[in-house]
Design a protein around this motif. Structure first.
Motif, PDB file in Angstrom:
ATOM      1  N   ARG A  67      -3.233   8.763   7.417  1.00  0.00           N
ATOM      2  CA  ARG A  67      -4.218   7.971   6.680  1.00  0.00           C
ATOM      3  C   ARG A  67      -5.531   7.805   7.456  1.00  0.00           C
ATOM      4  NH1 ARG A  67      -2.107   2.729   3.693  1.00  0.00           N
ATOM      5  NH2 ARG A  67      -1.123   4.398   2.480  1.00  0.00           N
ATOM      6  N   HIS A 126       5.752   6.968   2.952  1.00  0.00           N
ATOM      7  CA  HIS A 126       6.219   6.507   4.250  1.00  0.00           C
ATOM      8  C   HIS A 126       6.893   7.631   5.042  1.00  0.00           C
ATOM      9  CE1 HIS A 126       5.451   2.736   2.246  1.00  0.00           C
ATOM     10  NE2 HIS A 126       5.615   2.092   3.383  1.00  0.00           N
ATOM     11  N   GLU A 177      -5.622   0.561   8.203  1.00  0.00           N
ATOM     12  CA  GLU A 177      -5.250   1.576   9.187  1.00  0.00           C
ATOM     13  C   GLU A 177      -6.451   2.277   9.821  1.00  0.00           C
ATOM     14  OE1 GLU A 177      -3.740   1.213   6.250  1.00  0.00           O
ATOM     15  OE2 GLU A 177      -1.689   0.651   6.824  1.00  0.00           O
ATOM     16  N   THR A 193       2.061   1.768  14.191  1.00  0.00           N
ATOM     17  CA  THR A 193       2.475   1.574  12.808  1.00  0.00           C
ATOM     18  C   THR A 193       3.318   2.782  12.418  1.00  0.00           C
ATOM     19  OG1 THR A 193       1.769   1.047  10.548  1.00  0.00           O
ATOM     20  CG2 THR A 193       0.397   2.606  11.771  1.00  0.00           C
ATOM     21  N   PHE A 198       0.818   6.159   8.411  1.00  0.00           N
ATOM     22  CA  PHE A 198      -0.346   5.270   8.452  1.00  0.00           C
ATOM     23  C   PHE A 198      -1.087   5.347   9.780  1.00  0.00           C
ATOM     24  CE2 PHE A 198       2.667   2.481   5.801  1.00  0.00           C
ATOM     25  CZ  PHE A 198       2.409   3.226   4.659  1.00  0.00           C
TER      26      PHE A 198
END
Length: 303
Positions: A81, A115, A52, A73, A77
């Motif tokens: 991230r 997530h 990522e 994405t 992410f």
């Protein structure tokens, strides 16, 4: 009905055909949807794998060569991230890109907290110069995706969600839209929160504004609405509660006002359940919203 994410690959694939500047950068997620586009446009559809930080860094590099990268994405992410790369590779280098997320705050509960990204818009708020679109319907997502790609070299975030309103409204990528007028307060419904807000405020004497572009924040629309309905404002956002309270306070800084920010709470829900259970647990269902909004507006009008 198809989802916002269902629209993403077909729309952006057409943009690849239409505009030689457009490029797509992926990190495995969503790659199947661009298989045919990659064959038609080798070199302009790039899959970096599950990397990522590289995802954003590669997009910045493409932008610096004159391309218009669309980066996709899951939100956790895409914003969280690789935040250092978003801050430096895009922001510090003044490189434009269109970040398009999926999964939103809790669209895939079974994936767990890794997530989920209810803090994505608040995190981007720490950076300068970002436009943020939060569509509430797949048709609006298509319109706002096209706006985002056409926005020169701007830095744009498009937040896609499985949650959706029942019908689309015209959106222009800039202004809030008035969908109901009242005299006892203003409720700003962001993206997929509109249907729940309209159900929650049925019979209440409040104005409802619909926001699908939240940054820049349309302070002028809020000021106009409060001039007619009074300066008691409720923000209902599908991400971290209070994300836009500072923007609303700034917009109303010259008049006495009250602001209530409703959205996803900070407490992590560790029993992941279903999307509808998360909505209810965070008080974003119509029944809970009516109680909170009615109590806030009622307290204001009874003083």
């Amino acid at each position: 009905m198809d989802t916002m994410r269902d629209r993403f690959a077909p729309v952006v694939s057409r943009l690849l055909d239409e505009d030689p500047r457009v490029a797509v950068v992926l990190a495995e997620i969503g790659a199947d949807g661009f298989a045919e586009a990659a064959r038609r446009h080798p070199g302009r559809v790039v899959n970096v794998g599950i990397r990522e930080q590289l995802l954003v860094g590669a997009a910045a590099g493409l932008a610096l060569t004159g391309l218009r990268p669309v980066v996709h994405t899951f939100a956790s992410f895409l914003v969280e991230r690789p935040f250092e790369q978003v801050k430096l590779d895009l922001g510090h280098q003044d490189a434009g890109a269109v970040l398009v997320s999926a999964a939103a705050s809790f669209d895939w509960p079974a994936g767990g907290y890794t997530h989920m990204a209810p803090g994505d818009v608040a995190l981007l708020d720490t950076l300068d110069g970002w436009t943020v679109h939060v569509p509430g319907h797949p048709d609006e997502a298509e319109t706002l995706l096209r706006h985002a790609v056409a926005a020169g070299d701007d830095k744009v975030y498009v937040r896609l969600s499985l949650q959706s309103n029942g019908r689309a409204l015209p959106v222009d990528g800039e202004r809030f839209r008035t969908v109901r007028e009242g005299r006892s307060g203003v409720v700003v419904a962001v993206g997929p929160m509109l249907d729940a807000v309209l159900a929650a405020t049925e019979g209440l004497d409040v104005s409802v504004l619909y926001a699908t572009t939240v940054r820049p924040f349309d302070g002028a629309a809020l000021r106009r609405a409060t001039a007619a309905a009074g300066a008691n404002v409720v923000l209902v956002e599908p991400y971290l509660a209070g994300t836009s309270t500072a923007a609303a306070n700034d917009a109303l800084s010259e008049v006495p006002h009250r602001v209530l920010g409703l959205g996803v709470g900070r407490r992590e829900l560790r029993r992941y359940g279903q999307v509808e259970e998360h909505v209810a647990a965070h008080g974003l269902d119509a029944r809970s919203l009516r109680e909170r909004i009615g109590g806030f507006v009622g307290a204001a009008t009874s003083v």
